[in-house]
Write a protein that holds these residues in place. Structure first.
Motif, PDB file in Angstrom:
ATOM      1  N   ASP A 186       0.859  -1.177   0.000  1.00 37.06           N
ATOM      2  CA  ASP A 186       0.000   0.000   0.000  1.00 37.06           C
ATOM      3  C   ASP A 186       0.897   1.229   0.000  1.00 37.06           C
ATOM      4  OD1 ASP A 186      -2.072   1.816   0.258  1.00 37.06           O
ATOM      5  OD2 ASP A 186      -2.292   1.504   2.436  1.00 37.06           O
ATOM      6  N   CYS A 187       0.842   2.030  -1.063  1.00 41.30           N
ATOM      7  CA  CYS A 187       1.819   3.106  -1.251  1.00 41.30           C
ATOM      8  C   CYS A 187       1.152   4.460  -1.471  1.00 41.30           C
ATOM      9  CB  CYS A 187       2.705   2.814  -2.463  1.00 41.30           C
ATOM     10  SG  CYS A 187       3.797   1.399  -2.277  1.00 41.30           S
ATOM     11  N   HIS A 188       1.825   5.513  -0.974  1.00 40.89           N
ATOM     12  CA  HIS A 188       1.582   6.865  -1.443  1.00 40.89           C
ATOM     13  C   HIS A 188       2.345   7.028  -2.762  1.00 40.89           C
ATOM     14  CE1 HIS A 188      -0.409   8.166   2.180  1.00 40.89           C
ATOM     15  NE2 HIS A 188       0.639   7.912   2.935  1.00 40.89           N
ATOM     16  N   VAL A 189       1.795   7.848  -3.673  1.00 41.52           N
ATOM     17  CA  VAL A 189       2.418   8.055  -4.980  1.00 41.52           C
ATOM     18  C   VAL A 189       2.570   9.547  -5.240  1.00 41.52           C
ATOM     19  CG1 VAL A 189       2.361   7.467  -7.432  1.00 41.52           C
ATOM     20  CG2 VAL A 189       1.165   6.006  -5.784  1.00 41.52           C
ATOM     21  N   TRP A 190       3.781   9.944  -5.632  1.00 44.82           N
ATOM     22  CA  TRP A 190       4.057  11.315  -6.061  1.00 44.82           C
ATOM     23  C   TRP A 190       4.681  11.287  -7.450  1.00 44.82           C
ATOM     24  CZ3 TRP A 190       4.984   9.678  -1.068  1.00 44.82           C
ATOM     25  CH2 TRP A 190       4.391  10.415  -0.026  1.00 44.82           C
ATOM     26  N   THR A 191       4.534  12.385  -8.171  1.00 46.74           N
ATOM     27  CA  THR A 191       5.265  12.571  -9.415  1.00 46.74           C
ATOM     28  C   THR A 191       5.997  13.901  -9.339  1.00 46.74           C
ATOM     29  OG1 THR A 191       5.123  12.602 -11.842  1.00 46.74           O
ATOM     30  CG2 THR A 191       3.359  13.705 -10.648  1.00 46.74           C
ATOM     31  N   LYS A 192       7.105  13.990 -10.070  1.00 48.89           N
ATOM     32  CA  LYS A 192       7.878  15.235 -10.085  1.00 48.89           C
ATOM     33  C   LYS A 192       8.350  15.507 -11.508  1.00 48.89           C
ATOM     34  CE  LYS A 192      11.157  17.950  -7.463  1.00 48.89           C
ATOM     35  NZ  LYS A 192      11.898  18.077  -6.201  1.00 48.89           N
ATOM     36  N   VAL A 193       8.165  16.733 -11.929  1.00 49.49           N
ATOM     37  CA  VAL A 193       8.525  17.259 -13.254  1.00 49.49           C
ATOM     38  C   VAL A 193       8.095  16.332 -14.379  1.00 49.49           C
ATOM     39  CG1 VAL A 193      10.404  18.712 -12.411  1.00 49.49           C
ATOM     40  CG2 VAL A 193      10.925  16.372 -13.132  1.00 49.49           C
TER      41      VAL A 193
ATOM     42  N   TYR B 151       7.074   8.182  -7.919  1.00 47.67           N
ATOM     43  CA  TYR B 151       7.742   7.649  -6.739  1.00 47.67           C
ATOM     44  C   TYR B 151       6.713   7.012  -5.810  1.00 47.67           C
ATOM     45  CZ  TYR B 151      10.639   7.719  -2.475  1.00 47.67           C
ATOM     46  OH  TYR B 151      11.341   7.396  -1.339  1.00 47.67           O
ATOM     47  N   TYR B 152       6.953   5.768  -5.423  1.00 47.31           N
ATOM     48  CA  TYR B 152       6.039   5.007  -4.573  1.00 47.31           C
ATOM     49  C   TYR B 152       6.686   4.793  -3.202  1.00 47.31           C
ATOM     50  CZ  TYR B 152       3.758   3.855  -9.006  1.00 47.31           C
ATOM     51  OH  TYR B 152       3.128   3.914 -10.224  1.00 47.31           O
ATOM     52  N   GLU B 153       5.974   5.195  -2.157  1.00 43.06           N
ATOM     53  CA  GLU B 153       6.466   5.075  -0.777  1.00 43.06           C
ATOM     54  C   GLU B 153       5.465   4.273   0.047  1.00 43.06           C
ATOM     55  OE1 GLU B 153       6.086   8.154   2.740  1.00 43.06           O
ATOM     56  OE2 GLU B 153       7.794   8.708   1.455  1.00 43.06           O
ATOM     57  N   GLU B 154       5.952   3.274   0.759  1.00 43.63           N
ATOM     58  CA  GLU B 154       5.059   2.448   1.561  1.00 43.63           C
ATOM     59  C   GLU B 154       4.396   3.288   2.652  1.00 43.63           C
ATOM     60  OE1 GLU B 154       5.051  -1.894   3.776  1.00 43.63           O
ATOM     61  OE2 GLU B 154       6.918  -0.748   3.718  1.00 43.63           O
ATOM     62  N   VAL B 155       3.075   3.194   2.747  1.00 40.45           N
ATOM     63  CA  VAL B 155       2.322   3.996   3.711  1.00 40.45           C
ATOM     64  C   VAL B 155       2.735   3.653   5.143  1.00 40.45           C
ATOM     65  CG1 VAL B 155       0.006   4.442   4.637  1.00 40.45           C
ATOM     66  CG2 VAL B 155       0.352   4.310   2.157  1.00 40.45           C
ATOM     67  N   ALA B 156       2.892   2.373   5.446  1.00 38.61           N
ATOM     68  CA  ALA B 156       3.127   1.942   6.826  1.00 38.61           C
ATOM     69  C   ALA B 156       4.504   2.307   7.349  1.00 38.61           C
ATOM     70  CB  ALA B 156       2.924   0.422   6.931  1.00 38.61           C
ATOM     71  N   THR B 157       5.519   2.335   6.480  1.00 41.32           N
ATOM     72  CA  THR B 157       6.898   2.497   6.959  1.00 41.32           C
ATOM     73  C   THR B 157       7.618   3.715   6.395  1.00 41.32           C
ATOM     74  OG1 THR B 157       7.816   1.169   5.153  1.00 41.32           O
ATOM     75  CG2 THR B 157       7.094  -0.014   7.145  1.00 41.32           C
ATOM     76  N   GLY B 158       7.131   4.296   5.296  1.00 39.28           N
ATOM     77  CA  GLY B 158       7.837   5.397   4.654  1.00 39.28           C
ATOM     78  C   GLY B 158       8.994   4.952   3.776  1.00 39.28           C
ATOM     79  N   ARG B 159       9.183   3.636   3.618  1.00 38.49           N
ATOM     80  CA  ARG B 159      10.267   3.150   2.773  1.00 38.49           C
ATOM     81  C   ARG B 159       9.934   3.332   1.294  1.00 38.49           C
ATOM     82  NH1 ARG B 159      10.892  -3.005   4.614  1.00 38.49           N
ATOM     83  NH2 ARG B 159       8.671  -2.869   4.029  1.00 38.49           N
ATOM     84  N   PRO B 160      10.938   3.610   0.455  1.00 37.01           N
ATOM     85  CA  PRO B 160      10.680   3.619  -0.984  1.00 37.01           C
ATOM     86  C   PRO B 160      10.423   2.201  -1.476  1.00 37.01           C
ATOM     87  CG  PRO B 160      13.028   3.906  -0.555  1.00 37.01           C
ATOM     88  CD  PRO B 160      12.337   3.963   0.775  1.00 37.01           C
ATOM     89  N   VAL B 161       9.455   2.051  -2.370  1.00 36.44           N
ATOM     90  CA  VAL B 161       9.089   0.744  -2.914  1.00 36.44           C
ATOM     91  C   VAL B 161       9.432   0.664  -4.392  1.00 36.44           C
ATOM     92  CG1 VAL B 161       7.122  -0.769  -3.470  1.00 36.44           C
ATOM     93  CG2 VAL B 161       7.272   0.325  -1.222  1.00 36.44           C
ATOM     94  N   ARG B 162       9.256   1.772  -5.109  1.00 36.59           N
ATOM     95  CA  ARG B 162       9.424   1.715  -6.570  1.00 36.59           C
ATOM     96  C   ARG B 162       9.574   3.117  -7.120  1.00 36.59           C
ATOM     97  NH1 ARG B 162       5.320  -1.813 -10.368  1.00 36.59           N
ATOM     98  NH2 ARG B 162       5.595  -0.723 -12.351  1.00 36.59           N
ATOM     99  N   TRP B 163      10.317   3.223  -8.252  1.00 35.96           N
ATOM    100  CA  TRP B 163      10.367   4.423  -9.072  1.00 35.96           C
ATOM    101  C   TRP B 163       9.995   4.019 -10.494  1.00 35.96           C
ATOM    102  CZ3 TRP B 163      14.577   3.098  -5.925  1.00 35.96           C
ATOM    103  CH2 TRP B 163      14.870   3.961  -4.869  1.00 35.96           C
ATOM    104  N   ASN B 164       9.168   4.808 -11.150  1.00 34.23           N
ATOM    105  CA  ASN B 164       8.888   4.653 -12.573  1.00 34.23           C
ATOM    106  C   ASN B 164       9.338   5.915 -13.284  1.00 34.23           C
ATOM    107  OD1 ASN B 164       7.741   2.145 -12.233  1.00 34.23           O
ATOM    108  ND2 ASN B 164       5.652   2.801 -12.591  1.00 34.23           N
ATOM    109  N   PHE B 165       9.992   5.765 -14.432  1.00 33.50           N
ATOM    110  CA  PHE B 165      10.451   6.913 -15.196  1.00 33.50           C
ATOM    111  C   PHE B 165       9.645   7.043 -16.481  1.00 33.50           C
ATOM    112  CE2 PHE B 165      13.847   6.080 -12.314  1.00 33.50           C
ATOM    113  CZ  PHE B 165      14.424   7.310 -12.060  1.00 33.50           C
TER     114      PHE B 165
END
Length: 247
Positions: A148-155, A160-174
């Protein structure tokens, strides 16, 4: 006696109705390149803030470049913000000779294997731990890679996918289709200093393979600066870095 019910619509009339329902369902999703549908920000309360990276960590990253015509890779990533350096040890699928990508905060990167070396000079340094703090757009939450991830995009360059429970990075898509999946994440993981040193043949006269990536201030400004840093952090091949920035 009440009149009989109207007959069902002919099959040819049902098909447009089903197609319309499918289109409406598809349009209700938010999509982005190489990213599945996300759930929009709910009403009430500000969006979450991205968790800054630890100043030192070691991550094992599985990279999928097949959508952009490349291969699969396994990368040992060492991030050392206090030391002003970042290292990607890149192993291509079914290749026995790993590629070292050693990046320094002054913008210099060394790409070398057991036989060759290339130096690339970027106009910007490393990504800071809080690189998502300014300019990132929150897209919502998504289940990705089983998390379960929060998702952000930049430029419009990275998702960028960050695990909701721990704040760890899970994945990057370019934006070019490259996907990077974080397989392990060790806070405080460090690498001995000798492993960061580029070999002597990176500096002798026979190695004259040096490239400069265009300065973002003269091309796409701040967007190019972020893209420069992300290209370096992702361990993108030196030969393709400038091409990525021009897209």
């Amino acid at each position: 006696m009440p009149p009989p019910p109207p007959p069902p619509p002919p099959p040819l009339l049902l098909l447009p109705l089903l197609l319309a329902a499918a289109v409406a369902s598809t349009n209700a999703k938010i999509t982005s390149p190489s990213v599945t549908a996300t759930v929009g920000v709910g009403a009430g309360g500000p969006p979450p803030v991205p968790t800054p990276w630890p100043e030192q960590f070691h991550a094992v990253v599985f990279t999928n470049l097949t959508e952009s015509g490349g291969r699969l890779q396994l990368i040992d990533l060492y991030y050392d913000w206090p030391g002003g350096r970042n290292l990607n040890l890149i192993r291509d699928q079914l290749s026995g000779d790993p590629l070292y990508d050693v990046e320094w905060t002054n913008g210099t990167s060394y790409y070398f294997d057991s036989a060759s070396c290339r130096t690339v000079r970027f106009p910007v340094g490393l990504l800071p731990p809080d690189w998502l703090a300014a300019g990132a757009v929150y897209l919502g939450r998504e289940a990705i890679d089983g998390f379960d991830c929060h998702v952000w995009t930049k430029v419009d360059f990275v998702w960028y996918y960050e695990e909701v429970a721990t704040g760890r990075p899970v994945r990057w898509n370019f934006f070019n289709g490259m996907q990077q999946h974080v397989m392990s994440f060790e806070v405080g993981g460090v690498l001995e200093d000798s492993k960061w040193q580029a070999p002597a043949y990176c500096f002798n006269g026979g190695n004259a393979d040096t490239a400069n990536v265009a300065d973002g201030a003269n091309s796409k400004g701040a967007r190019a600066d972020v893209m420069n840093s992300l290209v370096r952090f992702a361990g993108a091949p030196a030969a393709g870095a400038a091409a990525l920035l021009d897209q």
